[in-house]
Structure formats: structure tokens, C-alpha cells
Design a protein around this motif. Structure first.
Motif, mmCIF file in Angstrom:
data_model
loop_
_atom_site.group_PDB
_atom_site.id
_atom_site.type_symbol
_atom_site.label_atom_id
_atom_site.label_comp_id
_atom_site.label_asym_id
_atom_site.label_seq_id
_atom_site.Cartn_x
_atom_site.Cartn_y
_atom_site.Cartn_z
ATOM 1 N N SER A 1 0.827 -1.211 0.000
ATOM 2 C CA SER A 1 0.000 0.000 0.000
ATOM 3 C C SER A 1 0.860 1.259 0.000
ATOM 4 C CB SER A 1 -0.935 -0.003 1.205
ATOM 5 O OG SER A 1 -0.164 -0.117 2.374
ATOM 6 N N SER A 2 2.150 1.111 0.329
ATOM 7 C CA SER A 2 3.047 2.278 0.295
ATOM 8 C C SER A 2 3.527 2.599 -1.117
ATOM 9 C CB SER A 2 4.252 2.021 1.194
ATOM 10 O OG SER A 2 4.987 0.904 0.723
ATOM 11 N N ALA A 3 3.134 1.785 -2.097
ATOM 12 C CA ALA A 3 3.568 2.015 -3.482
ATOM 13 C C ALA A 3 2.450 2.662 -4.286
ATOM 14 C CB ALA A 3 3.966 0.693 -4.123
ATOM 15 N N ARG A 4 2.814 3.575 -5.156
ATOM 16 C CA ARG A 4 1.847 4.242 -6.029
ATOM 17 C C ARG A 4 2.309 4.124 -7.472
ATOM 18 N NH1 ARG A 4 -0.930 4.049 -2.822
ATOM 19 N NH2 ARG A 4 -1.870 5.450 -1.324
ATOM 20 N N ILE A 5 1.396 3.702 -8.331
ATOM 21 C CA ILE A 5 1.675 3.754 -9.762
ATOM 22 C C ILE A 5 1.403 5.185 -10.216
ATOM 23 C CG2 ILE A 5 0.924 2.975 -12.031
ATOM 24 C CD1 ILE A 5 0.417 0.262 -10.863
ATOM 25 N N THR A 6 2.409 5.847 -10.726
ATOM 26 C CA THR A 6 2.225 7.244 -11.129
ATOM 27 C C THR A 6 2.047 7.378 -12.631
ATOM 28 O OG1 THR A 6 4.615 7.552 -11.156
ATOM 29 C CG2 THR A 6 3.469 8.163 -9.143
ATOM 30 N N SER A 7 2.477 6.392 -13.399
ATOM 31 C CA SER A 7 2.111 6.374 -14.816
ATOM 32 C C SER A 7 2.352 4.985 -15.382
ATOM 33 C CB SER A 7 2.888 7.426 -15.614
ATOM 34 O OG SER A 7 4.266 7.183 -15.530
ATOM 35 N N GLY A 8 1.764 4.754 -16.551
ATOM 36 C CA GLY A 8 1.944 3.473 -17.215
ATOM 37 C C GLY A 8 0.949 2.429 -16.742
ATOM 38 N N ALA A 9 1.131 1.210 -17.224
ATOM 39 C CA ALA A 9 0.165 0.157 -16.952
ATOM 40 C C ALA A 9 0.830 -1.211 -17.041
ATOM 41 C CB ALA A 9 -0.985 0.228 -17.959
ATOM 42 N N VAL A 10 0.176 -2.188 -16.380
ATOM 43 C CA VAL A 10 0.522 -3.596 -16.523
ATOM 44 C C VAL A 10 -0.704 -4.298 -17.065
ATOM 45 C CG1 VAL A 10 1.200 -5.708 -15.343
ATOM 46 C CG2 VAL A 10 2.057 -3.505 -14.521
ATOM 47 N N ARG A 11 -0.556 -5.012 -18.172
ATOM 48 C CA ARG A 11 -1.690 -5.754 -18.723
ATOM 49 C C ARG A 11 -1.359 -7.239 -18.820
ATOM 50 N NH1 ARG A 11 -2.107 -0.702 -21.422
ATOM 51 N NH2 ARG A 11 -0.455 -1.314 -22.867
ATOM 52 N N VAL A 12 -2.263 -8.061 -18.311
ATOM 53 C CA VAL A 12 -2.174 -9.511 -18.471
ATOM 54 C C VAL A 12 -3.297 -9.905 -19.413
ATOM 55 C CG1 VAL A 12 -2.382 -11.748 -17.328
ATOM 56 C CG2 VAL A 12 -1.103 -9.897 -16.225
ATOM 57 N N ASP A 13 -2.940 -10.518 -20.543
ATOM 58 C CA ASP A 13 -3.927 -10.839 -21.576
ATOM 59 C C ASP A 13 -4.772 -9.611 -21.928
ATOM 60 O OD1 ASP A 13 -3.270 -13.476 -22.010
ATOM 61 O OD2 ASP A 13 -4.555 -14.180 -20.381
ATOM 62 N N GLY A 14 -4.163 -8.464 -21.952
ATOM 63 C CA GLY A 14 -4.863 -7.257 -22.349
ATOM 64 C C GLY A 14 -5.647 -6.567 -21.248
ATOM 65 N N ALA A 15 -5.798 -7.238 -20.084
ATOM 66 C CA ALA A 15 -6.575 -6.622 -18.996
ATOM 67 C C ALA A 15 -5.629 -5.862 -18.068
ATOM 68 C CB ALA A 15 -7.321 -7.693 -18.208
ATOM 69 N N GLU A 16 -5.979 -4.633 -17.767
ATOM 70 C CA GLU A 16 -5.100 -3.792 -16.955
ATOM 71 C C GLU A 16 -5.229 -4.178 -15.478
ATOM 72 O OE1 GLU A 16 -5.199 0.227 -18.341
ATOM 73 O OE2 GLU A 16 -4.113 0.902 -16.556
ATOM 74 N N VAL A 17 -4.133 -4.750 -14.942
ATOM 75 C CA VAL A 17 -4.176 -5.366 -13.616
ATOM 76 C C VAL A 17 -4.660 -4.386 -12.549
ATOM 77 C CG1 VAL A 17 -2.713 -6.349 -11.791
ATOM 78 C CG2 VAL A 17 -2.403 -7.061 -14.174
ATOM 79 N N HIS A 18 -4.164 -3.164 -12.580
ATOM 80 C CA HIS A 18 -4.463 -2.242 -11.484
ATOM 81 C C HIS A 18 -5.796 -1.528 -11.651
ATOM 82 C CE1 HIS A 18 -0.269 -3.274 -11.031
ATOM 83 N NE2 HIS A 18 -0.518 -3.168 -9.747
ATOM 84 N N ARG A 19 -6.545 -1.873 -12.691
ATOM 85 C CA ARG A 19 -7.911 -1.370 -12.818
ATOM 86 C C ARG A 19 -8.941 -2.458 -12.535
ATOM 87 N NH1 ARG A 19 -8.042 3.743 -14.725
ATOM 88 N NH2 ARG A 19 -6.198 4.436 -15.866
ATOM 89 N N LEU A 20 -8.480 -3.664 -12.245
ATOM 90 C CA LEU A 20 -9.429 -4.739 -11.956
ATOM 91 C C LEU A 20 -10.085 -4.503 -10.602
ATOM 92 C CD1 LEU A 20 -7.298 -7.862 -12.989
ATOM 93 C CD2 LEU A 20 -9.199 -6.839 -14.254
#
Ligand code: ADP
Ligand code: ADP
Length: 234
Positions: free
Chosen positions: A56-75
Motif C-alpha cells: 500500500s506504500s507504493a503508487r503507480i504514477t504512470s503506465g500500466a501492466v496488462r495480463v492478456d490485455g486486462a489492466e491489472v491495477h484497474r481490476l
């Protein structure tokens, strides 16, 4: 679609450290990718981001991770849990952290296998535990580090994941069993068609086994290619 896309990912910790600074990596199904780089280059943060496991101390400030096209941090939480349970596997340096100290090994493996067929003892046999019945009856703290890591691998591979993230899986093990544990990981992954992301600073070991090497420096992937291409032909 690639099985994994890390696309310009930047991650800051709340202490102000920028652990990833625009990391980009695209991986096709079935590749075995060795992620190498000095300590602090961002390997663990990248591995955690792939599984939605950032603290929880980490923040994604830009970019994305996608597994099979699905954006992990928007699930949504439910979809993220399903992704981790059904399509991703993790193995860490310390196997004990992956195991429940209060539950016999056999029961944990049965839970990991649930609904997929295959019995506990044959599954433990596949990670080359010499006495699967005895291991199944044991509690995690009764196992050696090497045995516990084999159990952790068995559990991580129980769902035949699309991606296995192995973060320094042999760093805490005796040198003479490292190769055998890596053989287990690579042979199970090959049988299941699992893509491997192996985070390591053991360049020779990674160069020997991986179809591709990605070199991290300062929170970025600065080079990616075959072992011969990255390290130079012998
Ligand atoms: P590696 O796995 O290559 O050693 P890490 O992803 O662990 O790299 O670390 C990248 C950077 O982020 C380092 O500077 C490290 O100190 C910092 N870092 C890692 N985890 C945390 C954390 N939980 N809180 C603060 N900083 C962290
Ligand atoms: P690695 O083997 O990935 O290099 P480290 O020894 O750097 O791991 O870190 C071990 C643990 O400490 C990890 O959970 C990491 O997130 C955390 N950590 C690393 N650097 C920091 C930091 N500067 N502040 C807080 N936690 C950190």
C-alpha cells in the motif's frame, strides 16, 4: 495479444523512492524471461506489479501492466483475486512466506488444486519430493528450505498459471540443490505452457535457461534479448 505488457510503468514508494521509472517489457506466451539487474534496480517491484501485489506504500504514477490485455491495477478486487488464483503463480525467495504455518502441507496443496483434478501426492511427486506422503503430513516449519520451496512451487503451479513470477526462488537455498529446484520450475512450466518471469541476479544461471534476458537499471528495462545478444557471444 502478448500475455504480459508492462508499458511505461512508474512506481513510487511513499518514502519518495522511485522504484520503477518507465519500465517497459512485452512478453509472449511460453517465453521464459530472466529479469536481471543489480539490487535496487526494480526487479521485485516489477514482479509485484505484475500480480497486483504492490504494497500500500507504493503508487503507480504512470503506465500500466496488462495480463492478456486486462489492466491489472484497474481490476475490481474480485477480478484481481480471480486473476491471482487462476492465472498467476508466485514463488519468492523465502518459501515459508507462501505457506500457511497452521495447516498441514497436504491440506494446503489440496486447497490449491481444488477443482482441477490431480491428487496431492502425485502433485508433490512432480516437484521431486522424495517422500511425498511424509511431506503431506508435515507442517511447513518441519520442512527444510529446499523441501518448503518445492511445496511452494507445487502450490504456485497447481492452477497451471499463464505466468509464473519467480523472485530469486533459489537465493535462500543451498548451492547444490539450486539447479534441481530450477529444473522443477522449468519443467513444470514447460508442461503447462506457463510463461516464466524469473527475477535474479545470477546471470550465468539465467543465461543458461531463459529464452530472453531483460536487464533492469534504475527502474527501467534497459536491454532485452537472447542471452547471446545481451551478454555477447561466448
Ligand atoms: P530489486 O528487486 O532489483 O532489488 P526493488 O524493486 O526491491 O529492486 O527496489 C527498487 C527500489 O525501491 C530500491 O531503491 C528499494 O530500496 C526501493 N524499495 C523497494 N521496496 C520498497 C518499499 N517497500 N518501500 C520503500 N522503498 C522500497
Ligand atoms: P530484493 O531481494 O528484492 O533486493 P530487498 O532485500 O531489497 O529485496 O528487500 C526486501 C524487502 O524489503 C522487500 O519486501 C522490499 O519491498 C523491502 N524494501 C526494500 N527496500 C526498502 C526500503 N528502502 N524501505 C522499505 N522497504 C524496503
Amino acid at each position: 495479444t502478448p500475455v504480459l505488457e508492462v508499458d511505461g510503468l512508474a512506481v513510487d514508494y511513499e518514502n519518495g523512492v522511485r522504484a520503477l521509472d518507465g519500465a517497459t517489457l512485452t512478453v509472449s506466451a511460453g517465453e521464459t524471461v530472466g529479469i536481471v539487474g543489480e539490487s535496487g534496480s526494480g526487479k521485485s517491484t516489477l514482479g509485484a506489479a505484475v500480480g497486483g501485489l504492490l504494497p500500500s506504500s507504493a503508487r503507480i504514477t504512470s503506465g500500466a501492466v496488462r495480463v492478456d490485455g486486462a489492466e491489472v491495477h484497474r481490476l475490481r478486487p474480485k477480478a484481481l483475486r480471480a486473476l491471482r488464483r487462476d492465472r498467476l503463480g508466485f514463488v519468492f525467495q523465502e518459501p515459508i512466506g507462501s505457506l500457511d504455518p497452521t495447516m498441514r502441507v497436504g491440506k494446503q496443496v489440496a486447497l490449491a488444486l481444488r477443482g482441477r483434478g490431480g491428487d496431492v501426492l502425485s502433485h508433490l511427486d512432480r516437484v521431486r519430493l522424495s517422500d511425498p506422503a511424509r511431506v503431506a503430513r508435515a507442517y511447513p516449519h518441519q520442512l527444510s528450505g529446499g523441501m518448503a520451496q518445492r511445496v511452494a512451487i507445487a502450490m504456485a503451479m497447481a492452477c497451471e498459471p499463464e505466468i509464473l513470477v519467480a523472485d530469486e526462488p533459489t537465493a535462500a537455498l543451498d548451492a547444490q540443490i539450486r539447479d534441481d529446484v530450477l529444473d522443477v520450475i522449468f519443467s513444470l512450466a514447460a508442461a503447462a505452457g506457463t510463461t516464466i518471469l524469473w527475477l535474479s541476479h545470477d546471470l550465468p544461471a539465467v543465461g543458461k535457461r531463459c529464452s530472453r534476458i531483460a536487464v533492469m537499471y534504475g527502474g527501467r528495462v534497459v536491454e532485452s534479448g537472447t542471452a547471446a545478444g545481451v551478454f555477447g557471444a561466448p
